[in-house]
Design a protein around this motif. Structure first.
Motif, PDB file in Angstrom:
ATOM      1  N   PRO A  40       0.817  12.072  -3.426  1.00  8.63           N
ATOM      2  CA  PRO A  40       2.197  11.874  -2.958  1.00  8.63           C
ATOM      3  C   PRO A  40       3.149  11.777  -4.147  1.00  8.63           C
ATOM      4  O   PRO A  40       2.744  11.417  -5.260  1.00  8.63           O
ATOM      5  CB  PRO A  40       2.123  10.549  -2.186  1.00  8.63           C
ATOM      6  N   ASN A  41       4.416  12.076  -3.926  1.00  8.18           N
ATOM      7  CA  ASN A  41       5.361  12.048  -5.049  1.00  8.18           C
ATOM      8  C   ASN A  41       5.681  10.610  -5.462  1.00  8.18           C
ATOM      9  O   ASN A  41       5.271   9.649  -4.804  1.00  8.18           O
ATOM     10  CB  ASN A  41       6.636  12.832  -4.718  1.00  8.18           C
ATOM     11  N   GLU A  42       6.409  10.481  -6.564  1.00  6.54           N
ATOM     12  CA  GLU A  42       6.687   9.160  -7.133  1.00  6.54           C
ATOM     13  C   GLU A  42       7.412   8.256  -6.137  1.00  6.54           C
ATOM     14  O   GLU A  42       7.114   7.061  -6.036  1.00  6.54           O
ATOM     15  CB  GLU A  42       7.511   9.301  -8.408  1.00  6.54           C
ATOM     16  N   ARG A  43       8.393   8.821  -5.429  1.00 10.87           N
ATOM     17  CA  ARG A  43       9.150   8.005  -4.478  1.00 10.87           C
ATOM     18  C   ARG A  43       8.246   7.460  -3.376  1.00 10.87           C
ATOM     19  O   ARG A  43       8.328   6.272  -3.038  1.00 10.87           O
ATOM     20  CB  ARG A  43      10.283   8.844  -3.860  1.00 10.87           C
ATOM     21  N   GLU A  44       7.375   8.310  -2.838  1.00 13.38           N
ATOM     22  CA  GLU A  44       6.472   7.872  -1.773  1.00 13.38           C
ATOM     23  C   GLU A  44       5.511   6.794  -2.267  1.00 13.38           C
ATOM     24  O   GLU A  44       5.253   5.804  -1.562  1.00 13.38           O
ATOM     25  CB  GLU A  44       5.695   9.073  -1.227  1.00 13.38           C
ATOM     26  N   LEU A  45       4.998   6.982  -3.470  1.00 17.57           N
ATOM     27  CA  LEU A  45       4.070   5.991  -4.015  1.00 17.57           C
ATOM     28  C   LEU A  45       4.796   4.681  -4.323  1.00 17.57           C
ATOM     29  O   LEU A  45       4.231   3.591  -4.105  1.00 17.57           O
ATOM     30  CB  LEU A  45       3.395   6.535  -5.279  1.00 17.57           C
TER      31      LEU A  45
ATOM     32  N   GLU B   4       7.392   3.459  -2.770  1.00 19.88           N
ATOM     33  CA  GLU B   4       7.627   2.783  -1.490  1.00 19.88           C
ATOM     34  C   GLU B   4       6.326   2.179  -0.959  1.00 19.88           C
ATOM     35  O   GLU B   4       6.331   1.063  -0.416  1.00 19.88           O
ATOM     36  CB  GLU B   4       8.209   3.777  -0.484  1.00 19.88           C
ATOM     37  N   ARG B   5       5.249   2.907  -1.093  1.00 21.62           N
ATOM     38  CA  ARG B   5       3.972   2.399  -0.580  1.00 21.62           C
ATOM     39  C   ARG B   5       3.560   1.107  -1.262  1.00 21.62           C
ATOM     40  O   ARG B   5       3.129   0.152  -0.598  1.00 21.62           O
ATOM     41  CB  ARG B   5       2.888   3.466  -0.785  1.00 21.62           C
TER      42      ARG B   5
ATOM     43  N   ARG C  11       9.947   3.127  -9.503  1.00 22.92           N
ATOM     44  CA  ARG C  11       9.362   4.420  -9.841  1.00 22.92           C
ATOM     45  C   ARG C  11       8.863   4.456 -11.279  1.00 22.92           C
ATOM     46  O   ARG C  11       7.933   5.195 -11.600  1.00 22.92           O
ATOM     47  CB  ARG C  11      10.370   5.540  -9.573  1.00 22.92           C
TER      48      ARG C  11
END
Length: 228
Positions: free
Chosen positions: A29-34, A36-37, A42
């Motif tokens: 997953p991209n940086e933003r998704e990670l 948030e997870r 970031r």
């Protein structure tokens, strides 16, 4: 999570997921998704990616972090620079090989196939005709890796590959004399014959003779003061 602890925790989670849930070539997953997870900034994810890349688990591309084919050589090459090449440590390496390969013999005679035998024969012949010591040691390693492959034990195979840099370093010691290389070539041929015959007792005897010879070569180099 925060700071260094956050990077270590996220790296630990993603390392396991990469091994268990991803195939080489797939993207994380991209940086933003990670971010948030895991509930972090970031920048923390970027630092984690740097660590994962250093361990050879991912590679950065324009599309994001892509999972790499497992490759332990870069990590172990760094380790090998600090490898203790004392006589006692080299004897430990020889005994590691003896334990691993004689332990694999029981399974190798049950599972070996013609493709593995052909690769072992090729590696053995290339060892005998190699131009340099490093090339001979590399082919010698490939020969013994074939025995581990024949056993069809993924954990043993991974460990032998992880040790590849150190094992090749050690195997160079026995390639300084042409006569020793020719002796090893003949002993390898016995190992192949025993494998092909699916003869466990003969395979163990051939391996013991081979490692005993390697021990004598190591002792002779120790007496002569040959550096590692």
């Amino acid at each position: 999570m925060a700071g260094i602890s956050a990077v270590e925790d996220i790296r630990s989670v993603l390392s396991r997921e990469i091994v268990d849930a991803y195939s080489p070539g797939q993207f994380l997953p991209n940086e933003r998704e990670l971010a948030e997870r895991f509930g972090v900034a970031r920048n923390t994810i970027r630092e984690t990616m740097i660590h994962l890349e250093a361990f050879g688990l991912i590679e950065k591309t324009r599309r994001g972090a892509r999972v790499r084919q497992a490759d332990f050589d870069p990590v172990f090459q760094i380790f090998a620079q600090h490898f203790d090449s004392s006589p006692d440590r080299l004897e430990d390496v020889l005994n590691f090989r003896r334990l691993t390969e004689t332990g694999a013999a029981h399974f190798a005679v049950r599972h070996v196939d013609d493709a593995v035998l052909d690769r072992m024969r090729l590696a053995n012949d290339r060892m005998a005709t190699a131009v340099t010591v490093a090339q001979a040691a590399s082919h010698d390693y490939d020969f013994h890796l074939g025995l581990i492959e024949a056993a069809r034990n993924d954990m043993a195979l991974r460990m032998y590959r992880v040790m590849g840099v150190t094992l090749r370093f050690y195997l160079e010691i026995g390639k300084s004399q042409h006569s020793d290389t020719q002796t090893a070539h003949a002993q390898h041929a016995r190992i192949i014959d025993a494998l092909q015959a699916r003869d466990h007792a003969a395979l163990c005897a051939a391996l013991h003779d081979h490692f005993d010879h390697s021990g004598l070569v190591l002792a002779a180099n120790r007496s002569a003061g040959t550096p590692g």
